[in-house]
Design a protein around this motif. Structure first.
Motif, PDB file in Angstrom:
ATOM      1  N   MET A 162      -6.030   3.404 -14.968  1.00  0.00           N
ATOM      2  CA  MET A 162      -6.826   2.809 -13.886  1.00  0.00           C
ATOM      3  C   MET A 162      -6.156   1.554 -13.333  1.00  0.00           C
ATOM      4  SD  MET A 162     -10.706   3.311 -15.350  1.00  0.00           S
ATOM      5  CE  MET A 162     -11.397   2.230 -14.117  1.00  0.00           C
ATOM      6  N   ILE A 163      -5.577   0.759 -14.198  1.00  0.00           N
ATOM      7  CA  ILE A 163      -4.898  -0.466 -13.768  1.00  0.00           C
ATOM      8  C   ILE A 163      -3.701  -0.122 -12.888  1.00  0.00           C
ATOM      9  CG2 ILE A 163      -3.480  -2.397 -14.615  1.00  0.00           C
ATOM     10  CD1 ILE A 163      -5.579  -2.533 -16.977  1.00  0.00           C
ATOM     11  N   LEU A 164      -2.898   0.862 -13.290  1.00  0.00           N
ATOM     12  CA  LEU A 164      -1.758   1.269 -12.461  1.00  0.00           C
ATOM     13  C   LEU A 164      -2.226   1.797 -11.110  1.00  0.00           C
ATOM     14  CD1 LEU A 164       0.554   3.016 -15.081  1.00  0.00           C
ATOM     15  CD2 LEU A 164       0.807   0.736 -14.080  1.00  0.00           C
ATOM     16  N   MET A 165      -3.292   2.571 -11.119  1.00  0.00           N
ATOM     17  CA  MET A 165      -3.826   3.098  -9.869  1.00  0.00           C
ATOM     18  C   MET A 165      -4.341   1.962  -8.985  1.00  0.00           C
ATOM     19  SD  MET A 165      -5.684   6.460 -11.445  1.00  0.00           S
ATOM     20  CE  MET A 165      -6.223   7.202  -9.915  1.00  0.00           C
ATOM     21  N   ALA A 166      -5.012   0.980  -9.594  1.00  0.00           N
ATOM     22  CA  ALA A 166      -5.543  -0.149  -8.828  1.00  0.00           C
ATOM     23  C   ALA A 166      -4.413  -0.969  -8.213  1.00  0.00           C
ATOM     24  CB  ALA A 166      -6.406  -1.035  -9.729  1.00  0.00           C
ATOM     25  N   ILE A 167      -3.360  -1.225  -8.976  1.00  0.00           N
ATOM     26  CA  ILE A 167      -2.223  -1.984  -8.452  1.00  0.00           C
ATOM     27  C   ILE A 167      -1.621  -1.256  -7.259  1.00  0.00           C
ATOM     28  CG2 ILE A 167       0.126  -2.772  -8.963  1.00  0.00           C
ATOM     29  CD1 ILE A 167      -0.913  -3.255 -11.873  1.00  0.00           C
ATOM     30  N   THR A 168      -1.501   0.055  -7.373  1.00  0.00           N
ATOM     31  CA  THR A 168      -0.948   0.852  -6.276  1.00  0.00           C
ATOM     32  C   THR A 168      -1.861   0.807  -5.062  1.00  0.00           C
ATOM     33  OG1 THR A 168       0.142   2.298  -7.874  1.00  0.00           O
ATOM     34  CG2 THR A 168      -0.133   3.150  -5.645  1.00  0.00           C
ATOM     35  N   ALA A 169      -3.162   0.991  -5.284  1.00  0.00           N
ATOM     36  CA  ALA A 169      -4.117   0.997  -4.168  1.00  0.00           C
ATOM     37  C   ALA A 169      -4.210  -0.369  -3.495  1.00  0.00           C
ATOM     38  CB  ALA A 169      -5.496   1.431  -4.663  1.00  0.00           C
ATOM     39  N   ILE A 170      -4.283  -1.414  -4.283  1.00  0.00           N
ATOM     40  CA  ILE A 170      -4.351  -2.775  -3.718  1.00  0.00           C
ATOM     41  C   ILE A 170      -3.073  -3.063  -2.939  1.00  0.00           C
ATOM     42  CG2 ILE A 170      -4.367  -5.244  -4.287  1.00  0.00           C
ATOM     43  CD1 ILE A 170      -6.119  -4.411  -6.783  1.00  0.00           C
ATOM     44  N   GLY A 171      -1.933  -2.753  -3.542  1.00  0.00           N
ATOM     45  CA  GLY A 171      -0.653  -3.021  -2.897  1.00  0.00           C
ATOM     46  C   GLY A 171      -0.489  -2.291  -1.587  1.00  0.00           C
ATOM     47  N   ALA A 172      -0.922  -1.039  -1.550  1.00  0.00           N
ATOM     48  CA  ALA A 172      -0.738  -0.214  -0.348  1.00  0.00           C
ATOM     49  C   ALA A 172      -1.769  -0.504   0.737  1.00  0.00           C
ATOM     50  CB  ALA A 172      -0.794   1.255  -0.723  1.00  0.00           C
ATOM     51  N   GLU A 173      -2.770  -1.290   0.433  1.00  0.00           N
ATOM     52  CA  GLU A 173      -3.854  -1.533   1.381  1.00  0.00           C
ATOM     53  C   GLU A 173      -3.356  -2.036   2.736  1.00  0.00           C
ATOM     54  OE1 GLU A 173      -8.007  -4.047   1.630  1.00  0.00           O
ATOM     55  OE2 GLU A 173      -7.021  -3.783  -0.295  1.00  0.00           O
ATOM     56  N   ASN A 174      -2.416  -2.966   2.734  1.00  0.00           N
ATOM     57  CA  ASN A 174      -1.891  -3.475   4.013  1.00  0.00           C
ATOM     58  C   ASN A 174      -1.214  -2.373   4.818  1.00  0.00           C
ATOM     59  OD1 ASN A 174      -2.768  -6.042   3.432  1.00  0.00           O
ATOM     60  ND2 ASN A 174      -0.770  -6.809   2.819  1.00  0.00           N
ATOM     61  N   LEU A 175      -0.414  -1.560   4.143  1.00  0.00           N
ATOM     62  CA  LEU A 175       0.274  -0.469   4.843  1.00  0.00           C
ATOM     63  C   LEU A 175      -0.718   0.549   5.398  1.00  0.00           C
ATOM     64  CD1 LEU A 175       3.236   0.164   2.395  1.00  0.00           C
ATOM     65  CD2 LEU A 175       3.352  -0.895   4.653  1.00  0.00           C
ATOM     66  N   VAL A 176      -1.726   0.874   4.619  1.00  0.00           N
ATOM     67  CA  VAL A 176      -2.729   1.839   5.060  1.00  0.00           C
ATOM     68  C   VAL A 176      -3.530   1.271   6.224  1.00  0.00           C
ATOM     69  CG1 VAL A 176      -4.812   3.087   4.370  1.00  0.00           C
ATOM     70  CG2 VAL A 176      -2.843   2.983   2.820  1.00  0.00           C
ATOM     71  N   ARG A 177      -3.936   0.020   6.098  1.00  0.00           N
ATOM     72  CA  ARG A 177      -4.754  -0.610   7.146  1.00  0.00           C
ATOM     73  C   ARG A 177      -4.002  -0.688   8.474  1.00  0.00           C
ATOM     74  NH1 ARG A 177      -6.227  -5.888   5.299  1.00  0.00           N
ATOM     75  NH2 ARG A 177      -7.513  -4.795   3.817  1.00  0.00           N
ATOM     76  N   THR A 178      -2.727  -1.010   8.412  1.00  0.00           N
ATOM     77  CA  THR A 178      -1.949  -1.137   9.651  1.00  0.00           C
ATOM     78  C   THR A 178      -1.438   0.212  10.149  1.00  0.00           C
ATOM     79  OG1 THR A 178       0.141  -1.476   8.485  1.00  0.00           O
ATOM     80  CG2 THR A 178      -1.140  -3.458   9.023  1.00  0.00           C
ATOM     81  N   GLY A 179      -1.525   1.236   9.305  1.00  0.00           N
ATOM     82  CA  GLY A 179      -1.000   2.548   9.675  1.00  0.00           C
ATOM     83  C   GLY A 179       0.511   2.597   9.661  1.00  0.00           C
ATOM     84  N   ASP A 180       1.126   1.636   8.988  1.00  0.00           N
ATOM     85  CA  ASP A 180       2.580   1.498   8.967  1.00  0.00           C
ATOM     86  C   ASP A 180       3.206   2.342   7.848  1.00  0.00           C
ATOM     87  OD1 ASP A 180       4.979   0.536   9.854  1.00  0.00           O
ATOM     88  OD2 ASP A 180       4.833  -1.378   8.802  1.00  0.00           O
ATOM     89  N   LEU A 181       2.843   3.630   7.796  1.00  0.00           N
ATOM     90  CA  LEU A 181       3.289   4.500   6.722  1.00  0.00           C
ATOM     91  C   LEU A 181       4.326   5.531   7.162  1.00  0.00           C
ATOM     92  CD1 LEU A 181      -0.198   5.127   5.124  1.00  0.00           C
ATOM     93  CD2 LEU A 181       1.656   3.775   4.150  1.00  0.00           C
TER      94      LEU A 181
END
Length: 149
Positions: A30-49
């Motif tokens: 869960m911690i690894l998944m959370a780090i990934t999700a939190i980290g990717a939040e900016n990229l997902v929010r901006t659509g910069d994927l």
């Protein structure tokens, strides 16, 4: 949906076994998944994927949102002390690192390992198949379909 969740977790267990010799405990996963999700939040929010859609391009850690023990605890619902203990254990195993500000990151190279990439690809296939089944059953509609009914 429960079957999908179980298949997704099984893919992570398989990837962890390939990477680390055995799957991690649920809290560490869960911690690894959370780090990934939190980290990717900016990229997902901006659509910069766009540059990362084929999974072959590593994501520069400077593009990721920083996370700390508190944000991991909040995201996972685990208490902060448990998160701290698991993060220390994962650091000792070389899976996590701390940046100069105390932020928690997945160690360089882990996310690019073949086992992780295969798990993500398999999960994407499973999600697409589940969505297709739900659409065929009429339980989920594409937004364009909803406008025409």
């Amino acid at each position: 949906m429960l079957n999908l969740n179980l298949r997704l977790m099984e893919e992570w267990r398989r990837a962890q076994t390939g990477l680390f010799g055995a799957p991690l405990d649920v809290e560490s996963t869960m911690i690894l998944m959370a780090i990934t999700a939190i980290g990717a939040e900016n990229l997902v929010r901006t659509g910069d994927l766009k540059n990362f859609e084929d999974l072959s391009t590593p994501i520069n850690s400077r593009l990721l949102r920083r996370c700390n023990l508190s944000s991991i605890a909040e995201t996972t619902g685990l208490n902060r002390e448990m998160v701290r203990r698991r993060v220390v254990r994962l650091e000792k195993r070389g899976i996590l690192v701390r940046d100069e500000d105390g932020g928690v990151l997945i160690a360089d190279g882990i996310s690019e390992q073949a086992e992780v990439l295969e798990a993500v690809r398999s999960q994407l296939v499973s999600m697409a198949a589940t969505i297709d089944r739900l659409r065929k059953e009429g339980l989920v509609r594409h937004p364009d379909e909803a406008e025409h009914t």
